[in-house]
Design a protein around this motif. Structure first.
Motif, PDB file in Angstrom:
ATOM      1  N   MET A 242      93.885 -53.343 -24.571  1.00 25.38           N
ATOM      2  CA  MET A 242      92.516 -53.255 -23.539  1.00 25.38           C
ATOM      3  C   MET A 242      92.492 -54.416 -22.569  1.00 25.38           C
ATOM      4  SD  MET A 242      88.834 -53.293 -23.438  1.00 25.38           S
ATOM      5  CE  MET A 242      87.724 -52.858 -22.448  1.00 25.38           C
ATOM      6  N   LEU A 243      92.345 -54.548 -21.394  1.00 22.09           N
ATOM      7  CA  LEU A 243      92.211 -55.627 -20.545  1.00 22.09           C
ATOM      8  C   LEU A 243      90.707 -55.332 -20.073  1.00 22.09           C
ATOM      9  CD1 LEU A 243      95.351 -55.537 -18.600  1.00 22.09           C
ATOM     10  CD2 LEU A 243      95.003 -56.411 -20.683  1.00 22.09           C
ATOM     11  N   GLY A 244      89.945 -56.342 -20.292  1.00 22.46           N
ATOM     12  CA  GLY A 244      88.530 -56.059 -19.632  1.00 22.46           C
ATOM     13  C   GLY A 244      87.845 -57.398 -19.420  1.00 22.46           C
ATOM     14  N   ALA A 245      86.768 -57.732 -18.972  1.00 28.65           N
ATOM     15  CA  ALA A 245      86.181 -56.477 -18.418  1.00 28.65           C
ATOM     16  C   ALA A 245      85.343 -57.098 -17.147  1.00 28.65           C
ATOM     17  CB  ALA A 245      85.120 -55.732 -19.175  1.00 28.65           C
ATOM     18  N   THR A 246      85.209 -56.548 -16.184  1.00 33.42           N
ATOM     19  CA  THR A 246      84.336 -57.051 -14.882  1.00 33.42           C
ATOM     20  C   THR A 246      82.966 -56.976 -15.488  1.00 33.42           C
ATOM     21  OG1 THR A 246      84.479 -55.063 -13.781  1.00 33.42           O
ATOM     22  CG2 THR A 246      86.086 -56.714 -13.387  1.00 33.42           C
ATOM     23  N   SER A 247      81.852 -57.525 -14.532  1.00 32.01           N
ATOM     24  CA  SER A 247      80.703 -57.170 -14.798  1.00 32.01           C
ATOM     25  C   SER A 247      79.840 -57.234 -13.366  1.00 32.01           C
ATOM     26  CB  SER A 247      80.142 -58.459 -15.751  1.00 32.01           C
ATOM     27  OG  SER A 247      78.785 -58.050 -15.981  1.00 32.01           O
ATOM     28  N   ILE A 248      79.810 -56.028 -12.963  1.00 32.26           N
ATOM     29  CA  ILE A 248      79.412 -55.869 -11.628  1.00 32.26           C
ATOM     30  C   ILE A 248      77.810 -54.989 -11.579  1.00 32.26           C
ATOM     31  CG2 ILE A 248      80.161 -54.879  -9.250  1.00 32.26           C
ATOM     32  CD1 ILE A 248      82.962 -54.987 -10.172  1.00 32.26           C
ATOM     33  N   GLU A 249      77.004 -55.906 -10.564  1.00 29.49           N
ATOM     34  CA  GLU A 249      75.824 -54.952 -10.246  1.00 29.49           C
ATOM     35  C   GLU A 249      75.927 -53.696  -9.498  1.00 29.49           C
ATOM     36  OE1 GLU A 249      72.980 -55.466 -11.818  1.00 29.49           O
ATOM     37  OE2 GLU A 249      73.737 -57.261 -12.963  1.00 29.49           O
ATOM     38  N   ALA A 250      76.534 -52.757 -10.122  1.00 31.14           N
ATOM     39  CA  ALA A 250      76.859 -51.593  -9.310  1.00 31.14           C
ATOM     40  C   ALA A 250      76.825 -50.410 -10.162  1.00 31.14           C
ATOM     41  CB  ALA A 250      78.022 -51.749  -8.611  1.00 31.14           C
ATOM     42  N   GLU A 251      76.620 -49.428  -9.490  1.00 38.86           N
ATOM     43  CA  GLU A 251      76.599 -47.971 -10.612  1.00 38.86           C
ATOM     44  C   GLU A 251      77.656 -46.927 -10.189  1.00 38.86           C
ATOM     45  OE1 GLU A 251      72.878 -46.398 -11.963  1.00 38.86           O
ATOM     46  OE2 GLU A 251      72.137 -48.318 -12.231  1.00 38.86           O
ATOM     47  N   ASP A 252      78.587 -47.341  -9.357  1.00 39.55           N
ATOM     48  CA  ASP A 252      79.721 -46.355  -8.978  1.00 39.55           C
ATOM     49  C   ASP A 252      80.585 -46.417 -10.212  1.00 39.55           C
ATOM     50  OD1 ASP A 252      80.290 -48.971  -8.097  1.00 39.55           O
ATOM     51  OD2 ASP A 252      82.462 -48.143  -7.361  1.00 39.55           O
ATOM     52  N   SER A 253      81.654 -45.397  -9.968  1.00 43.05           N
ATOM     53  CA  SER A 253      82.681 -45.372 -11.096  1.00 43.05           C
ATOM     54  C   SER A 253      84.013 -45.809 -10.548  1.00 43.05           C
ATOM     55  CB  SER A 253      82.743 -43.869 -11.444  1.00 43.05           C
ATOM     56  OG  SER A 253      83.066 -43.104 -10.462  1.00 43.05           O
ATOM     57  N   GLY A 254      84.912 -45.945 -11.074  1.00 37.60           N
ATOM     58  CA  GLY A 254      86.344 -46.319 -10.835  1.00 37.60           C
ATOM     59  C   GLY A 254      86.570 -47.694 -10.805  1.00 37.60           C
ATOM     60  N   VAL A 255      87.792 -48.308 -10.444  1.00 36.78           N
ATOM     61  CA  VAL A 255      88.110 -49.448 -10.476  1.00 36.78           C
ATOM     62  C   VAL A 255      88.560 -49.989  -9.121  1.00 36.78           C
ATOM     63  CG1 VAL A 255      89.674 -51.026 -11.746  1.00 36.78           C
ATOM     64  CG2 VAL A 255      89.094 -49.225 -12.970  1.00 36.78           C
ATOM     65  N   SER A 256      88.070 -51.139  -8.811  1.00 39.14           N
ATOM     66  CA  SER A 256      88.577 -51.669  -7.457  1.00 39.14           C
ATOM     67  C   SER A 256      89.797 -52.311  -7.431  1.00 39.14           C
ATOM     68  CB  SER A 256      87.518 -52.521  -6.915  1.00 39.14           C
ATOM     69  OG  SER A 256      87.610 -53.846  -7.523  1.00 39.14           O
ATOM     70  N   VAL A 257      90.511 -52.277  -6.212  1.00 34.64           N
ATOM     71  CA  VAL A 257      91.977 -52.974  -6.281  1.00 34.64           C
ATOM     72  C   VAL A 257      91.643 -54.402  -6.776  1.00 34.64           C
ATOM     73  CG1 VAL A 257      93.699 -53.617  -4.635  1.00 34.64           C
ATOM     74  CG2 VAL A 257      92.969 -51.582  -4.497  1.00 34.64           C
ATOM     75  N   ARG A 258      90.513 -55.180  -6.305  1.00 33.48           N
ATOM     76  CA  ARG A 258      90.455 -56.543  -6.626  1.00 33.48           C
ATOM     77  C   ARG A 258      90.186 -56.782  -8.044  1.00 33.48           C
ATOM     78  NH1 ARG A 258      86.070 -60.497  -3.952  1.00 33.48           N
ATOM     79  NH2 ARG A 258      86.332 -62.309  -5.549  1.00 33.48           N
ATOM     80  N   SER A 259      89.667 -56.046  -8.837  1.00 30.25           N
ATOM     81  CA  SER A 259      89.226 -55.922 -10.083  1.00 30.25           C
ATOM     82  C   SER A 259      90.779 -55.704 -11.006  1.00 30.25           C
ATOM     83  CB  SER A 259      88.200 -55.048 -10.688  1.00 30.25           C
ATOM     84  OG  SER A 259      87.177 -55.308 -10.053  1.00 30.25           O
ATOM     85  N   ALA A 260      91.427 -54.712 -10.532  1.00 33.36           N
ATOM     86  CA  ALA A 260      92.661 -54.412 -10.955  1.00 33.36           C
ATOM     87  C   ALA A 260      93.413 -55.640 -11.082  1.00 33.36           C
ATOM     88  CB  ALA A 260      93.298 -53.201 -10.360  1.00 33.36           C
ATOM     89  N   LEU A 261      93.351 -56.020  -9.788  1.00 36.13           N
ATOM     90  CA  LEU A 261      94.378 -57.602  -9.774  1.00 36.13           C
ATOM     91  C   LEU A 261      94.046 -58.658 -10.646  1.00 36.13           C
ATOM     92  CD1 LEU A 261      94.716 -57.581  -5.855  1.00 36.13           C
ATOM     93  CD2 LEU A 261      96.798 -57.186  -7.456  1.00 36.13           C
ATOM     94  N   GLU A 262      92.858 -58.970 -10.771  1.00 38.85           N
ATOM     95  CA  GLU A 262      92.194 -59.792 -11.739  1.00 38.85           C
ATOM     96  C   GLU A 262      92.555 -59.600 -13.341  1.00 38.85           C
ATOM     97  OE1 GLU A 262      88.362 -61.105 -10.963  1.00 38.85           O
ATOM     98  OE2 GLU A 262      88.865 -61.824  -8.953  1.00 38.85           O
ATOM     99  N   LEU A 263      92.287 -58.349 -13.554  1.00 38.78           N
ATOM    100  CA  LEU A 263      92.530 -57.827 -14.855  1.00 38.78           C
ATOM    101  C   LEU A 263      93.997 -57.934 -15.477  1.00 38.78           C
ATOM    102  CD1 LEU A 263      90.043 -54.866 -15.169  1.00 38.78           C
ATOM    103  CD2 LEU A 263      89.821 -57.083 -16.393  1.00 38.78           C
TER     104      LEU A 263
END
Ligand code: FAD
Length: 341
Positions: A242-263
Motif C-alpha cells: 500500500m502506498l499512502g497517503a496524502t492529507s488534503i483539506e477536501a471531501e471529494d473522492s478519487g485520486v488526483s493525477v498529482r497525488s498519484a504521481l507523488e505516491l
C-alpha cells in the motif's frame, strides 16, 4: 451525565463497525455486556474510512507532528493489540530519505524518540531489498502494522466469539437508540456519519494506491521523508504494497493525477523495482477530524460519542475503548480526551 453505576449486564448498542466501533464492541462484550454493533454497510466495509487506511501502529513516528496525547494513547493501544491479537506484526518501521531531504530527515530524528540509527549495512541486514538504496535509516523497533481489510473481519469475529451481535445493513440514529432503551448505553462511532450530532467534524482526504510485485520484499513499513506528506510503503500479504497517503483539506473522492504521481514516485524512490509493479487499486478515504485533529469521547446522558480519530484510528482505537469501558465501569474520567455535557 451518564449514570456510571451500570452493571456488566447493561446492554450496549454501538453504531459503526469501523476501527473505533469494533474495538469498543470487543472490549464491552469481553467485559460481559450484551453488545449489539450496528453497521449500515455490508461486511466488506467499503464505506468506512477504516477500509482505506494504512494500518500503521506508529506512536513514535507520529510524534513528529502529533500531540503527546496521541503517543500516550498509541503506546497503550500497542499493549492491547498485543494482548488481544497476538499475531499482530511488530516488526518496527523504517524512515528513509534521499540526500536532498537530509535536513528534514535529521529534523525527523530530533523530533522523535524510540528509534535507532542504522547504517547502510545494518539496513541491508534488516531489509535485504533495500541494500544499497539509502546511506542510513531510522529504525523504530517498537512499532507495528495491521492490514485493515483483514483485521476488521478478525475483530468482528472476535466480537461474535465474545457473545456480541453484529447487524450489517443496520442504519440507525444514536438518539433513537438512546430513547428506545434508556437503561442501556449507546456508543456512537459513526465517524463522519455523525456530523448530525457533531457539526464540528470535517473530513481530511487521504489517497492511497495498492500495487503488486514479487520483486521487492519488505517486512515493515518504510516512510520516505517528503517535503509535503509523510509518504510510506506498507507491505501486505500476497505481494501487495500500500502506498499512502496524502492529507488534503477536501471531501471529494478519487485520486488526483498529482497525488498519484507523488505516491508512485515515492515507491519508485524507495526501490526502482516498484516501477514494474502492477497497479491494483486507487482509492481514498476521509479521515474524521475535529478542528484540533484530536480524538474526543463525548458523554451526554446515556450516549457516548467516540470520534475525531483523524489519521490515528488504528493506532488509538483500543485505548479509547479501554477509557470508555473504565468510565462506564468505574466513572473514571480521562480529562485529555473526555468531555461530559
Ligand atoms: C489513506 C488513509 C491512510 C490511513 N492510515 C492510517 C494508519 O496507517 N494508521 C492509523 O492509525 N490510521 C490511519 N488512517 C486513519 C484511520 O483510517 C481513521 O482514523 C479511522 O478509520 C477512523 O475510524 P472510525 O471507526 O472512526 O470511522 P470509520 O472507519 O469511517 O467507521 C465509521 C462506520 O460507521 C458507519 N456508519 C455511519 N453512519 C451510520 C449509521 N447511521 N448507522 C450505522 N452505521 C453507520 C459507517 O458505515 C462506517 O463503517 C488512515 C486514513 C486514510 C484515509
Amino acid at each position: 451525565m451518564l449514570q456510571t453505576t451500570h452493571r456488566p449486564d447493561s446492554p450496549v448498542s454501538i453504531i459503526g463497525a469501523g476501527i473505533a466501533g469494533a474495538w469498543q464492541a470487543l472490549l464491552f462484550a469481553q467485559a460481559g455486556h450484551p453488545v449489539t454493533l450496528h453497521e449500515r454497510s455490508d461486511a466488506a466495509m467499503t464505506d468506512a474510512t477504516s477500509h482505506w487506511a494504512g494500518g500503521m501502529l506508529a506512536p513514535w513516528c507520529e510524534a513528529e507532528v502529533a500531540e503527546p496525547v496521541i503517543s500516550r494513547l498509541g503506546q497503550r493501544s500497542l499493549d492491547i493489540w498485543r494482548r488481544e491479537l497476538p499475531d499482530t506484526p511488530f516488526n518496527g518501521s523504517l524512515v528513509v530519505a534521499h540526500p536532498r531531504e537530509r535536513s528534514d530527515f535529521e529534523r525527523f530524528a530530533r523530533m522523535t524518540e524510540g528509534h535507532r540509527r542504522l547504517d547502510a549495512t545494518a539496513l541491508a541486514a534488516l531489509e535485504p531489498s533495500l541494500e544499497g538504496r539509502f546511506r542510513d535509516a531510522l529504525f523504530f523497533p517498537g512499532e507495528g502494522h495491521v492490514e485493515p481489510r483483514r483485521v476488521l473481519p478478525k475483530l468482528h469475529a472476535r466480537i461474535k466469539a465474545a457473545g456480541g451481535t453484529i447487524k450489517f445493513g443496520s442504519d440507525v440514529a444514536a438518539k433513537d437508540l438512546a430513547r428506545l432503551d434508556p437503561d442501556g448505553i449507546v456508543i456512537d462511532c459513526r465517524g463522519l456519519g455523525a456530523r448530525d450530532a457533531q457539526p464540528g467534524l470535517r473530513g481530511v482526504k487521504g489517497e492511497m494506491i495498492l500495487i503488486e510485485t514479487g520483486e521487492v520484499q519488505l517486512a515493515r513499513p518504510a516512510r520516505l521523508i517528503h517535503p509535503r506528506w509523510p509518504l510510506y510503503v506498507i507491505p501486505r500479504e500476497d505481494n501487495l504494497f500500500m502506498l499512502g497517503a496524502t492529507s488534503i483539506e477536501a471531501e471529494d473522492s478519487g485520486v488526483s493525477v498529482r497525488s498519484a504521481l507523488e505516491l508512485l514516485g515515492a515507491a519508485y524512490a524507495v526501490h526502482p523495482a516498484f516501477g514494474e509493479a502492477r497497479i491494483v487499486e486507487f482509492g481514498s478515504g476521509l479521515r474524521p477530524a475535529f478542528s484540533d485533529n484530536l480524538p474526543r469521547i463525548g458523554i451526554r446522558d446515556n450516549t457516548i460519542a467516540v470520534n475525531g480519530l483523524y489519521r490515528h484510528g488504528f493506532l488509538i482505537a483500543p485505548a479509547l475503548a479501554e477509557l470508555t469501558l473504565q468510565y462506564v465501569q468505574r466513572g473514571q474520567i480521562d480529562n485529555e480526551v473526555m468531555q461530559c455535557a
